[in-house]
Design a protein around this motif. Sequence first.
Motif, PDB file in Angstrom:
ATOM      1  N   ARG A 138      87.256 106.954  48.325  1.00 43.51           N
ATOM      2  CA  ARG A 138      88.123 107.114  47.206  1.00 43.51           C
ATOM      3  C   ARG A 138      87.448 107.382  46.115  1.00 43.51           C
ATOM      4  O   ARG A 138      88.098 108.032  45.190  1.00 43.51           O
ATOM      5  N   GLY A 139      86.269 107.281  46.024  1.00 44.00           N
ATOM      6  CA  GLY A 139      85.669 107.916  44.805  1.00 44.00           C
ATOM      7  C   GLY A 139      85.643 109.453  44.812  1.00 44.00           C
ATOM      8  O   GLY A 139      85.890 110.047  43.685  1.00 44.00           O
ATOM      9  N   ILE A 140      85.503 110.089  45.697  1.00 40.96           N
ATOM     10  CA  ILE A 140      85.675 111.673  45.916  1.00 40.96           C
ATOM     11  C   ILE A 140      87.125 112.049  45.653  1.00 40.96           C
ATOM     12  O   ILE A 140      87.385 112.919  44.783  1.00 40.96           O
ATOM     13  N   ILE A 141      88.140 111.250  46.113  1.00 38.81           N
ATOM     14  CA  ILE A 141      89.500 111.529  45.856  1.00 38.81           C
ATOM     15  C   ILE A 141      89.834 111.344  44.389  1.00 38.81           C
ATOM     16  O   ILE A 141      90.297 112.181  43.733  1.00 38.81           O
ATOM     17  N   VAL A 142      89.249 110.429  43.791  1.00 43.41           N
ATOM     18  CA  VAL A 142      89.714 110.087  42.396  1.00 43.41           C
ATOM     19  C   VAL A 142      89.011 111.279  41.584  1.00 43.41           C
ATOM     20  O   VAL A 142      89.363 111.712  40.508  1.00 43.41           O
ATOM     21  N   PHE A 143      87.568 111.404  41.781  1.00 44.26           N
ATOM     22  CA  PHE A 143      87.020 112.522  41.347  1.00 44.26           C
ATOM     23  C   PHE A 143      87.716 113.740  41.188  1.00 44.26           C
ATOM     24  O   PHE A 143      87.705 114.550  40.058  1.00 44.26           O
ATOM     25  N   THR A 144      88.151 114.151  42.614  1.00 41.66           N
ATOM     26  CA  THR A 144      88.982 115.373  42.591  1.00 41.66           C
ATOM     27  C   THR A 144      90.224 115.429  41.860  1.00 41.66           C
ATOM     28  O   THR A 144      90.541 116.314  41.258  1.00 41.66           O
ATOM     29  N   LEU A 145      90.983 114.360  41.781  1.00 44.97           N
ATOM     30  CA  LEU A 145      92.185 114.267  41.085  1.00 44.97           C
ATOM     31  C   LEU A 145      91.791 114.350  39.609  1.00 44.97           C
ATOM     32  O   LEU A 145      92.648 114.957  38.882  1.00 44.97           O
ATOM     33  N   LEU A 146      91.021 113.590  39.180  1.00 48.10           N
ATOM     34  CA  LEU A 146      90.279 113.845  37.708  1.00 48.10           C
ATOM     35  C   LEU A 146      90.264 115.326  37.204  1.00 48.10           C
ATOM     36  O   LEU A 146      90.548 115.588  36.260  1.00 48.10           O
ATOM     37  N   THR A 147      89.471 115.923  37.965  1.00 51.78           N
ATOM     38  CA  THR A 147      88.876 117.218  37.633  1.00 51.78           C
ATOM     39  C   THR A 147      90.510 117.985  37.933  1.00 51.78           C
ATOM     40  O   THR A 147      90.452 118.708  36.709  1.00 51.78           O
ATOM     41  N   LEU A 148      91.163 117.967  38.904  1.00 50.90           N
ATOM     42  CA  LEU A 148      92.376 118.741  38.623  1.00 50.90           C
ATOM     43  C   LEU A 148      93.315 118.378  37.625  1.00 50.90           C
ATOM     44  O   LEU A 148      93.910 119.329  36.862  1.00 50.90           O
ATOM     45  N   ILE A 149      93.111 117.219  37.033  1.00 58.35           N
ATOM     46  CA  ILE A 149      94.194 117.027  35.830  1.00 58.35           C
ATOM     47  C   ILE A 149      93.520 117.524  34.706  1.00 58.35           C
ATOM     48  O   ILE A 149      94.182 117.988  33.772  1.00 58.35           O
ATOM     49  N   ILE A 150      92.103 117.403  34.600  1.00 59.40           N
ATOM     50  CA  ILE A 150      91.303 118.082  33.547  1.00 59.40           C
ATOM     51  C   ILE A 150      91.750 119.359  33.370  1.00 59.40           C
ATOM     52  O   ILE A 150      91.963 120.028  31.994  1.00 59.40           O
ATOM     53  N   VAL A 151      91.626 120.140  34.407  1.00 57.79           N
ATOM     54  CA  VAL A 151      91.528 121.555  34.362  1.00 57.79           C
ATOM     55  C   VAL A 151      93.152 122.116  34.114  1.00 57.79           C
ATOM     56  O   VAL A 151      93.383 122.968  33.336  1.00 57.79           O
ATOM     57  N   SER A 152      94.134 121.461  34.615  1.00 56.15           N
ATOM     58  CA  SER A 152      95.340 121.619  34.329  1.00 56.15           C
ATOM     59  C   SER A 152      95.649 121.649  32.943  1.00 56.15           C
ATOM     60  O   SER A 152      96.622 122.220  32.285  1.00 56.15           O
ATOM     61  N   VAL A 153      95.403 120.279  32.327  1.00 58.57           N
ATOM     62  CA  VAL A 153      95.655 120.024  30.930  1.00 58.57           C
ATOM     63  C   VAL A 153      94.746 121.082  30.078  1.00 58.57           C
ATOM     64  O   VAL A 153      95.454 121.522  29.110  1.00 58.57           O
ATOM     65  N   ASN A 154      93.837 121.645  30.372  1.00 57.88           N
ATOM     66  CA  ASN A 154      93.001 122.711  29.572  1.00 57.88           C
ATOM     67  C   ASN A 154      93.628 123.820  29.960  1.00 57.88           C
ATOM     68  O   ASN A 154      93.553 124.517  28.754  1.00 57.88           O
ATOM     69  N   SER A 155      94.327 124.118  30.650  1.00 53.63           N
ATOM     70  CA  SER A 155      95.018 125.394  30.933  1.00 53.63           C
ATOM     71  C   SER A 155      96.447 125.400  30.054  1.00 53.63           C
ATOM     72  O   SER A 155      97.038 126.506  29.791  1.00 53.63           O
ATOM     73  N   VAL A 156      97.142 124.057  29.944  1.00 55.84           N
ATOM     74  CA  VAL A 156      98.218 123.782  29.517  1.00 55.84           C
ATOM     75  C   VAL A 156      98.645 123.985  28.173  1.00 55.84           C
ATOM     76  O   VAL A 156      99.190 124.362  27.440  1.00 55.84           O
ATOM     77  N   LEU A 157      97.298 123.128  27.674  1.00 58.68           N
ATOM     78  CA  LEU A 157      97.217 122.816  26.130  1.00 58.68           C
ATOM     79  C   LEU A 157      97.308 124.295  25.154  1.00 58.68           C
ATOM     80  O   LEU A 157      98.138 124.169  24.147  1.00 58.68           O
TER      81      LEU A 157
END
Length: 102
Positions: free
Chosen positions: A21-40
């Motif tokens: 679960r920790g790896i899944i949450v970490f992966t999701l958070l990483t993907l969200i941060i990368v996508s927000v960083n590219s959309v901003l």
Amino acid sequence: MKKYFREWMLSFLSLNQSEQRGIIVFTLLTLIIVSVNSVLPLFFHDEPVDHDHFLAQIEAFKAANRSFADSFETVKLQNAGKLTYEKAKQILKPVPFDPNQT
């Protein structure tokens, strides 16, 4: 021997449920941060910066700093009794300071 080594490797490489679960949450958070960083940048546009204005401010600061250094050097020489006539002719220009003004 092979069976023991295989079991040891599987137990070493397997993750328990909380680690998964920790790896899944970490992966999701990483993907969200990368996508927000590219959309901003699509929503916020930088205004052109006037570098000449900043360079002029830097030069003014350096000139004021040199003036302060010269003033302090003159005061040090005066306190030590080593102030020459040429240095004495220099007028100390205090900084206008009013603590009641913001």
